[in-house]
Design a protein around this motif. Sequence first.
Motif, PDB file in Angstrom:
ATOM      1  N   LEU A 175     102.724  11.312  49.930  1.00  0.00           N
ATOM      2  CA  LEU A 175     102.075  12.582  49.560  1.00  0.00           C
ATOM      3  C   LEU A 175     102.139  13.577  50.719  1.00  0.00           C
ATOM      4  O   LEU A 175     102.344  14.775  50.516  1.00  0.00           O
TER       5      LEU A 175
ATOM      6  N   ILE B  99     105.610  14.996  50.836  1.00  0.00           N
ATOM      7  CA  ILE B  99     105.777  15.971  49.749  1.00  0.00           C
ATOM      8  C   ILE B  99     105.125  17.308  50.132  1.00  0.00           C
ATOM      9  O   ILE B  99     105.739  18.365  49.993  1.00  0.00           O
TER      10      ILE B  99
ATOM     11  N   THR C 233     107.246  19.037  52.715  1.00  0.00           N
ATOM     12  CA  THR C 233     108.504  19.519  52.143  1.00  0.00           C
ATOM     13  C   THR C 233     108.262  20.783  51.326  1.00  0.00           C
ATOM     14  O   THR C 233     109.011  21.760  51.432  1.00  0.00           O
TER      15      THR C 233
ATOM     16  N   PRO D 221     112.633  11.774  49.846  1.00  0.00           N
ATOM     17  CA  PRO D 221     111.786  11.169  50.895  1.00  0.00           C
ATOM     18  C   PRO D 221     112.465   9.987  51.586  1.00  0.00           C
ATOM     19  O   PRO D 221     113.253   9.273  50.954  1.00  0.00           O
TER      20      PRO D 221
ATOM     21  N   THR E  42     111.500  16.442  41.136  1.00  0.00           N
ATOM     22  CA  THR E  42     110.222  17.141  40.981  1.00  0.00           C
ATOM     23  C   THR E  42     109.153  16.531  41.874  1.00  0.00           C
ATOM     24  O   THR E  42     108.994  15.305  41.913  1.00  0.00           O
ATOM     25  N   TYR E  43     108.462  17.413  42.595  1.00  0.00           N
ATOM     26  CA  TYR E  43     107.295  17.004  43.379  1.00  0.00           C
ATOM     27  C   TYR E  43     106.117  17.862  42.931  1.00  0.00           C
ATOM     28  O   TYR E  43     106.157  19.094  43.066  1.00  0.00           O
TER      29      TYR E  43
ATOM     30  N   TRP F 131     103.550  14.559  36.280  1.00  0.00           N
ATOM     31  CA  TRP F 131     102.753  14.673  37.516  1.00  0.00           C
ATOM     32  C   TRP F 131     101.370  15.217  37.188  1.00  0.00           C
ATOM     33  O   TRP F 131     100.350  14.740  37.678  1.00  0.00           O
TER      34      TRP F 131
ATOM     35  N   PRO G 202      98.755  13.020  41.165  1.00  0.00           N
ATOM     36  CA  PRO G 202      99.771  12.601  42.141  1.00  0.00           C
ATOM     37  C   PRO G 202      99.785  11.095  42.432  1.00  0.00           C
ATOM     38  O   PRO G 202     100.852  10.483  42.444  1.00  0.00           O
TER      39      PRO G 202
ATOM     40  N   LEU H 212     102.918   8.606  41.312  1.00  0.00           N
ATOM     41  CA  LEU H 212     103.743   7.877  42.288  1.00  0.00           C
ATOM     42  C   LEU H 212     103.663   6.366  42.059  1.00  0.00           C
ATOM     43  O   LEU H 212     104.674   5.665  42.126  1.00  0.00           O
TER      44      LEU H 212
END
Length: 177
Positions: free
Chosen positions: A17, A20, A23, A65, A87-88, A115, A120, A124
Amino acid sequence: MVVVRMNQQRRQLSGMLEWIECTLAAHRSEVCTVQSLGFTRLPQYFSAATLAAAKTVVIPTIPVPPLTMMGLSEFADFERMAPDGITYLDTFFVRTPYARDESLHFHELIHVAQWDHLGPERFLTAYAAGHMQSGGYRQNPLEIMAYQLQAAFDLRSPPFDVVARVKRELDALHPFG
Ligand SMILES: [Zn+2]
């Protein structure tokens, strides 16, 4: 032993996380909303609010990642995949040649909905479990869902409420409930 494993998973989850967030922060100035791209078919399947909230970044190489560095060696194949989109949270990255590919945008919007509905941590966890239990990217239940709905879009099936459908299908999957 179980406790140790859970602590390790928790660390990996928060590391992921954090990666993410970093980023997304690094690309914040390049983001635009999906709505601003002016695709003509996406609004038949997604509400204006969904398309205004979903963000996208066009980029030569998709940021993936460092999963193996995080101790997730099961994901070495995923890391090597060089995807065309990823996609994040509410943002997806699209490789430059696919900037106008409406079908790929549709696929990534499914992941945005996943998501959003799972949150989140659950997304994941579910994605990782799906990847490991099914033995690969294309067999992951979250990817199967995205590819099946994308196929309906590609075949120009009558428009349907995609986000409602994603929520229904996620709620039917175990052990997400
Ligand atoms: Zn996908």
